[in-house]
Design a protein around this motif. Sequence first.
Motif, PDB file in Angstrom:
ATOM      1  N   ILE A  78       2.169 -24.565  44.890  1.00 32.89           N
ATOM      2  CA  ILE A  78       1.822 -23.350  45.622  1.00 32.89           C
ATOM      3  C   ILE A  78       1.236 -22.304  44.679  1.00 32.89           C
ATOM      4  O   ILE A  78       1.439 -22.354  43.465  1.00 32.89           O
ATOM      5  CB  ILE A  78       3.013 -22.761  46.417  1.00 32.89           C
ATOM      6  CG1 ILE A  78       4.112 -22.234  45.497  1.00 32.89           C
ATOM      7  CG2 ILE A  78       3.579 -23.800  47.369  1.00 32.89           C
ATOM      8  CD1 ILE A  78       5.206 -21.495  46.265  1.00 32.89           C
ATOM      9  N   LEU A  79       0.495 -21.397  45.272  1.00 36.09           N
ATOM     10  CA  LEU A  79      -0.171 -20.334  44.526  1.00 36.09           C
ATOM     11  C   LEU A  79       0.852 -19.496  43.765  1.00 36.09           C
ATOM     12  O   LEU A  79       1.852 -19.051  44.334  1.00 36.09           O
ATOM     13  CB  LEU A  79      -0.942 -19.455  45.520  1.00 36.09           C
ATOM     14  CG  LEU A  79      -1.868 -18.380  44.967  1.00 36.09           C
ATOM     15  CD1 LEU A  79      -3.054 -19.009  44.253  1.00 36.09           C
ATOM     16  CD2 LEU A  79      -2.355 -17.497  46.119  1.00 36.09           C
ATOM     17  N   ASP A  80       0.610 -19.279  42.480  1.00 33.80           N
ATOM     18  CA  ASP A  80       1.576 -18.571  41.637  1.00 33.80           C
ATOM     19  C   ASP A  80       1.927 -17.181  42.164  1.00 33.80           C
ATOM     20  O   ASP A  80       3.107 -16.813  42.209  1.00 33.80           O
ATOM     21  CB  ASP A  80       1.046 -18.454  40.204  1.00 33.80           C
ATOM     22  CG  ASP A  80       1.087 -19.774  39.445  1.00 33.80           C
ATOM     23  OD1 ASP A  80       1.842 -20.673  39.868  1.00 33.80           O
ATOM     24  OD2 ASP A  80       0.359 -19.903  38.441  1.00 33.80           O
ATOM     25  N   THR A  81       0.911 -16.404  42.545  1.00 37.30           N
ATOM     26  CA  THR A  81       1.194 -15.042  43.017  1.00 37.30           C
ATOM     27  C   THR A  81       2.020 -15.046  44.295  1.00 37.30           C
ATOM     28  O   THR A  81       2.886 -14.196  44.492  1.00 37.30           O
ATOM     29  CB  THR A  81      -0.110 -14.260  43.269  1.00 37.30           C
ATOM     30  OG1 THR A  81      -0.986 -15.045  44.091  1.00 37.30           O
ATOM     31  CG2 THR A  81      -0.806 -13.900  41.985  1.00 37.30           C
ATOM     32  N   PHE A  82       1.781 -16.032  45.149  1.00 41.70           N
ATOM     33  CA  PHE A  82       2.555 -16.160  46.381  1.00 41.70           C
ATOM     34  C   PHE A  82       4.007 -16.524  46.059  1.00 41.70           C
ATOM     35  O   PHE A  82       4.953 -15.909  46.574  1.00 41.70           O
ATOM     36  CB  PHE A  82       1.916 -17.220  47.279  1.00 41.70           C
ATOM     37  CG  PHE A  82       2.698 -17.535  48.514  1.00 41.70           C
ATOM     38  CD1 PHE A  82       2.861 -16.583  49.508  1.00 41.70           C
ATOM     39  CD2 PHE A  82       3.272 -18.786  48.691  1.00 41.70           C
ATOM     40  CE1 PHE A  82       3.588 -16.866  50.653  1.00 41.70           C
ATOM     41  CE2 PHE A  82       3.991 -19.084  49.824  1.00 41.70           C
ATOM     42  CZ  PHE A  82       4.160 -18.122  50.816  1.00 41.70           C
ATOM     43  N   LYS A  83       4.185 -17.502  45.197  1.00 43.47           N
ATOM     44  CA  LYS A  83       5.532 -17.934  44.828  1.00 43.47           C
ATOM     45  C   LYS A  83       6.311 -16.804  44.165  1.00 43.47           C
ATOM     46  O   LYS A  83       7.476 -16.545  44.515  1.00 43.47           O
ATOM     47  CB  LYS A  83       5.448 -19.132  43.878  1.00 43.47           C
ATOM     48  CG  LYS A  83       6.806 -19.684  43.457  1.00 43.47           C
ATOM     49  CD  LYS A  83       6.638 -20.936  42.597  1.00 43.47           C
ATOM     50  CE  LYS A  83       8.003 -21.539  42.234  1.00 43.47           C
ATOM     51  NZ  LYS A  83       7.849 -22.800  41.473  1.00 43.47           N
ATOM     52  N   GLU A  84       5.677 -16.116  43.227  1.00 43.15           N
ATOM     53  CA  GLU A  84       6.341 -15.033  42.506  1.00 43.15           C
ATOM     54  C   GLU A  84       6.735 -13.901  43.441  1.00 43.15           C
ATOM     55  O   GLU A  84       7.828 -13.323  43.318  1.00 43.15           O
ATOM     56  CB  GLU A  84       5.426 -14.512  41.393  1.00 43.15           C
ATOM     57  CG  GLU A  84       5.247 -15.512  40.249  1.00 43.15           C
ATOM     58  CD  GLU A  84       4.048 -15.177  39.371  1.00 43.15           C
ATOM     59  OE1 GLU A  84       3.412 -14.119  39.589  1.00 43.15           O
ATOM     60  OE2 GLU A  84       3.746 -15.994  38.471  1.00 43.15           O
ATOM     61  N   THR A  85       5.858 -13.591  44.397  1.00 43.23           N
ATOM     62  CA  THR A  85       6.158 -12.524  45.349  1.00 43.23           C
ATOM     63  C   THR A  85       7.354 -12.893  46.212  1.00 43.23           C
ATOM     64  O   THR A  85       8.302 -12.099  46.363  1.00 43.23           O
ATOM     65  CB  THR A  85       4.943 -12.241  46.250  1.00 43.23           C
ATOM     66  OG1 THR A  85       3.864 -11.798  45.442  1.00 43.23           O
ATOM     67  CG2 THR A  85       5.265 -11.176  47.285  1.00 43.23           C
TER      68      THR A  85
END
Length: 216
Positions: free
Chosen positions: A113-120
């Motif tokens: 999954i997209l890093d920024t999505f996961k981190e958020t």
Amino acid sequence: MKKIAIIISGCGVFDGAEIHETVLTMLHIEQLGAQYQCFAPDQTQHHVINHLTGEEQQDSRNILIEAARIARGDIHDLATLNVDEFDALVVPGGFGVAKNLSDFAFKGSDSKILDTFKETCQSFSIQKKPIAYLCIAPALIGHIHPSGTVATIGNDTDTATASEALGIKHVACSATNIVVDSQNKVVSTPAYMLANSISEASQGIAKAIEQLIDMA
């Protein structure tokens, strides 16, 4: 007043966010006396689908720019989302979740999954702030939340199996109902994974948003 972030994965069920689900999310948040702010990643979407014919187009579109169509221009880059400013998060469905926020549509249990999505999402979870996942979005819960988190994508066997391989505990559920993991503060509903009408999708989404706001 509770403030809810919404992550939009484009514009259109086959290559972006499911428009009905996203608009119903906004409507139910507002009707329950809360506020929302939309976000989307500022990057090129996986591909473009002609929603009239279902065929792939030789075109390139930006997820944030496309998502701005649904948000009436009031939207920000996902990278700028400050979790401290929000009480909860909603991720509407649509193939954009499985094509733009991840590659689940192509790789299933081997997806990333997209890093920024996961981190958020993980930042919301760490701060014990609830997240509602709609439609296909719960398939990504195993990438984000602890193994064994309870969720639903409806009753599609293949999707449920791939989701369970990623770590969720899947529960079959109708389009008009929700599944709640109180410990991990995760709410999910099948929406258009099962819904046969906008009214049917609305019932499940309304319950999900109500539960989300109660948990916030």
